[in-house]
Design a protein around this motif. Structure first.
Motif, PDB file in Angstrom:
ATOM      1  N   LYS A  24       0.849  -1.178   0.000  1.00  0.00           N
ATOM      2  CA  LYS A  24       0.000   0.000   0.000  1.00  0.00           C
ATOM      3  C   LYS A  24       0.891   1.237   0.000  1.00  0.00           C
ATOM      4  N   TYR A  26       2.147   4.159   1.513  1.00  0.00           N
ATOM      5  CA  TYR A  26       2.209   4.846   2.797  1.00  0.00           C
ATOM      6  C   TYR A  26       3.203   5.992   2.687  1.00  0.00           C
ATOM      7  N   GLU A  30       3.774   7.553   7.929  1.00  0.00           N
ATOM      8  CA  GLU A  30       2.926   6.390   8.182  1.00  0.00           C
ATOM      9  C   GLU A  30       3.753   5.120   8.304  1.00  0.00           C
ATOM     10  N   LYS A  82      -4.378   5.162  14.250  1.00  0.00           N
ATOM     11  CA  LYS A  82      -5.814   5.391  14.068  1.00  0.00           C
ATOM     12  C   LYS A  82      -6.100   6.854  13.750  1.00  0.00           C
ATOM     13  N   ASN A  85      -5.613   7.628  10.306  1.00  0.00           N
ATOM     14  CA  ASN A  85      -6.431   6.757   9.448  1.00  0.00           C
ATOM     15  C   ASN A  85      -5.585   5.721   8.712  1.00  0.00           C
ATOM     16  N   THR A  87      -4.662   2.057   8.127  1.00  0.00           N
ATOM     17  CA  THR A  87      -5.236   0.743   8.382  1.00  0.00           C
ATOM     18  C   THR A  87      -4.125  -0.181   8.823  1.00  0.00           C
ATOM     19  N   VAL A  88      -4.414  -0.942   9.863  1.00  0.00           N
ATOM     20  CA  VAL A  88      -3.432  -1.839  10.455  1.00  0.00           C
ATOM     21  C   VAL A  88      -3.764  -3.254  10.026  1.00  0.00           C
ATOM     22  N   ASP A  89      -2.737  -4.020   9.738  1.00  0.00           N
ATOM     23  CA  ASP A  89      -2.904  -5.404   9.331  1.00  0.00           C
ATOM     24  C   ASP A  89      -3.730  -6.158  10.382  1.00  0.00           C
ATOM     25  N   PRO A  90      -4.723  -6.946   9.964  1.00  0.00           N
ATOM     26  CA  PRO A  90      -5.576  -7.665  10.919  1.00  0.00           C
ATOM     27  C   PRO A  90      -4.799  -8.564  11.881  1.00  0.00           C
TER      28      PRO A  90
END
Length: 103
Positions: A24, A26, A30, A82, A85, A87-90
């Motif tokens: 992604k 970043y 980030e 957060k 914004n 997104t963090v790896d699950p």
């Protein structure tokens, strides 16, 4: 990179982090937040595992401080991610639940 061990295979965490960051787009800021988040999680896990190897009360106190420090650092970078914004790896979220004893 897949590493085979005892007939099984698993993915190297550093490799997965690199994939996540490169997959992604970043910003540099980030990327730094995500790397610090991963580093804090590693520190937290190391501190938790250290309890197995000590019995001296002074060392136990030290490990408690290290664990609290790493947990605070992790939660700080998680909230920072957060607020940006990001997104963090699950899998990181699953590790957080696991570390909190909720998984």
């Amino acid at each position: 990179m897949i590493i085979t061990k005892s007939g099984g295979a698993y993915m190297n965490k550093k490799y997965l982090t690199n994939i996540m960051l490169n997959h992604k787009k970043y910003s540099d800021e980030e990327r730094e937040i995500l790397l610090q988040l991963q580093s804090a999680l590693l520190e937290w896990n190391i501190a938790k595992e250290s309890f197995q190897f000590v019995s001296d009360p002074k060392l136990i106190d030290l490990i408690i401080c290290k664990e609290d420090e790493a947990k605070s650092k992790y939660l700080y970078f998680l909230s920072l991610a957060k607020s940006h914004n990001i997104t963090v790896d699950p899998s990181m979220m699953l590790e957080q639940l696991n570390a909190a004893g909720k998984w």
